[in-house]
Design an enzyme around this catalytic site. Structure first.
Site, PDB file in Angstrom:
ATOM      1  N   TYR A   1       0.862  -1.188   0.000  1.00 40.95           N
ATOM      2  CA  TYR A   1       0.000   0.000   0.000  1.00 40.95           C
ATOM      3  C   TYR A   1       0.893   1.230   0.000  1.00 40.95           C
ATOM      4  O   TYR A   1       1.866   1.301   0.763  1.00 40.95           O
ATOM      5  CB  TYR A   1      -0.879   0.009   1.259  1.00 40.95           C
ATOM      6  CG  TYR A   1      -1.687   1.282   1.430  1.00 40.95           C
ATOM      7  CD1 TYR A   1      -2.972   1.396   0.910  1.00 40.95           C
ATOM      8  CD2 TYR A   1      -1.152   2.384   2.102  1.00 40.95           C
ATOM      9  CE1 TYR A   1      -3.708   2.562   1.059  1.00 40.95           C
ATOM     10  CE2 TYR A   1      -1.881   3.561   2.247  1.00 40.95           C
ATOM     11  CZ  TYR A   1      -3.155   3.641   1.731  1.00 40.95           C
ATOM     12  OH  TYR A   1      -3.883   4.805   1.866  1.00 40.95           O
TER      13      TYR A   1
ATOM     14  N   GLU B   1      -3.576   7.505  -3.809  1.00 42.52           N
ATOM     15  CA  GLU B   1      -3.564   6.226  -3.105  1.00 42.52           C
ATOM     16  C   GLU B   1      -3.372   5.095  -4.108  1.00 42.52           C
ATOM     17  O   GLU B   1      -4.130   4.986  -5.064  1.00 42.52           O
ATOM     18  CB  GLU B   1      -4.885   6.049  -2.354  1.00 42.52           C
ATOM     19  CG  GLU B   1      -4.901   4.849  -1.432  1.00 42.52           C
ATOM     20  CD  GLU B   1      -6.193   4.747  -0.648  1.00 42.52           C
ATOM     21  OE1 GLU B   1      -6.131   4.619   0.580  1.00 42.52           O
ATOM     22  OE2 GLU B   1      -7.279   4.794  -1.274  1.00 42.52           O
TER      23      GLU B   1
END
Length: 403
Positions: A126, A214
């Site tokens: 991530y 993101e």
């Protein structure tokens, strides 16, 4: 003045648009092509160069893979192995609404699908670039537990999240980026690629006035490469004048129509599920008004802040937006006239009531600048408008009239 009160949103763009933006900065992603019809999806799949593809519904919401379409088709992300399958799945997605945990029960329309090559990940990470209140600057947030809900990781294993402050002017240094790649456990062969991704993500963030980038997941593939598999961008609306190319990508079909209308008129409007339409000036008073209505057992149908520069015309527009919602059974106007003049509001209310043929009950509370004149105007109009001074009494009345 009215323009300064208009709603501040952070623009979101579709995944296929995000992929194009990443690629323009040299950030590697799986090869991806958008299709806006089932026939186009067939053609894209036929000419892609590989049969192993993924088809993704292009809807601005998280949780697409676990979502369900309003036609009963399950899932907004599927693997496809041939052009016929791509056409079949696209036919079930395009033109239907995808309902996910983020869309609400109404779902959001899917107008396009993205076909991407399947790349086998050996590990998922991530990565995000965002503004951080604690350091009062930009940070890069990374975790070696990608591909899942990052909030869950933060709650169950906060040590798995690494936060790296970034110098706004200098950006992320190569040495810091490489060190982060190493700390995350990326294999030596992919550390250089990962470091370049980190550096270039910040470049996009700064260049394009982003509020959030993101990447979930960023994957290390079995063949040793590092790729951004999915991307979510947010951009600061205040920078629209600098980035007309980015803001031209806005897809209003993904937004609540009444909120789009309100934004055009310079009104701060958010649709809710209740039965009492609210028209208030100032965000603080609007929130307090909603609380008082709830205290008396009512449910607001919206948050509507007309701001300090409202005119009779914008008030009329606000009424049109409120009345377009069939759930609205009464309207409560609560104005504190500081910069805002109560007589302007009264003029707009009278005009809207007459021109729109208002049939539902209207409760008005006006305090402050030109209050006496406004009350006299309402009285002289002869219209059925309930004018009250007490906030409690006015809110209670609006609730009772909405039953």
């Amino acid at each position: 003045r009215a323009a300064s009160a208009s709603q501040r949103r952070f623009l979101s763009i579709h995944e296929y648009q995000s992929v194009n933006l990443l690629n323009s900065y040299g950030i590697p992603t799986p090869k991806s092509i958008v299709a806006k019809s089932p026939e186009e999806a067939y053609s894209v799949a036929q000419n892609f160069g590989t049969d192993k593809l993924v088809i993704k519904a292009q809807v601005l919401a998280g949780g697409r893979g676990k979502g369900k379409f309003d036609n009963g088709f399950q899932g907004g992300v599927h693997t496809v192995d041939n052009p016929q399958q791509a056409q079949e799945y696209a036919g079930k997605m395009i033109g239907s609404k995808l309902i996910t945990k983020q869309t609400g029960a109404g779902g959001r329309i899917c107008n396009a699908v993205m076909l991407a090559e399947r790349r086998d990940p050996s590990h998922e990470y991530y990565v995000a670039v965002l503004n951080d209140r604690v350091t009062q600057g930009v940070v890069l947030v990374a975790s070696n537990q990608g591909g899942m809900n990052i909030e869950e990781v933060a709650a169950t294993n906060p040590d798995a999240i690494i936060t790296t402050p970034i110098d706004f002017e200098k950006g992320l240094s190569k040495s810091t980026a490489l060190e982060l790649a190493k700390t995350l456990g990326i294999k030596e062969g992919g550390q250089e690629e990962a470091a370049n991704i980190f550096i270039n993500l910040y470049k996009i963030f700064k260049d394009k006035d982003a509020t959030q980038i993101e990447i979930n997941p960023m994957s290390e593939t079995v063949d040793g490469h590092v790729l951004c598999m999915d991307a979510k961008f947010g951009f600061d609306d205040n920078a629209e004048f600098r980035h007309e190319d980015i803001f031209a990508l806005r897809d209003i079909s993904q937004e609540e129509p009444s909120e789009v209308e309100a934004q055009k008129a310079g009104l701060n409007f958010i649709k809710l599920d209740g039965s009492i339409g609210c028209l208030v000036n100032g965000a603080g008073l609007a929130m307090a008004t909603m609380d008082v209505l709830a205290l008396h057992g009512g449910n607001p149908a919206n948050f509507l802040d007309v701001g300090g520069g409202a005119t009779p015309e914008t008030v009329k527009k606000a009424f049109e937006i409120l009345l377009a919602d069939p759930k609205v059974k009464s309207i409560f106007i609560n104005i504190f006239g500081g910069i805002m003049r109560c007589d302007y509001i009264a003029e707009g209310v009278i005009k809207a009531t007459k021109e729109l043929g208002l049939t539902i009950p209207l409760v008005v509370r006006l305090k402050g600048t030109m209050e006496a004149e406004a009350k006299e105007m309402i009285k002289a109009s002869g219209l059925k408008i309930v004018a009250l001074d007490s906030l409690d009494e006015a809110a209670e009345t609006a609730v009772q009239l909405a039953v």
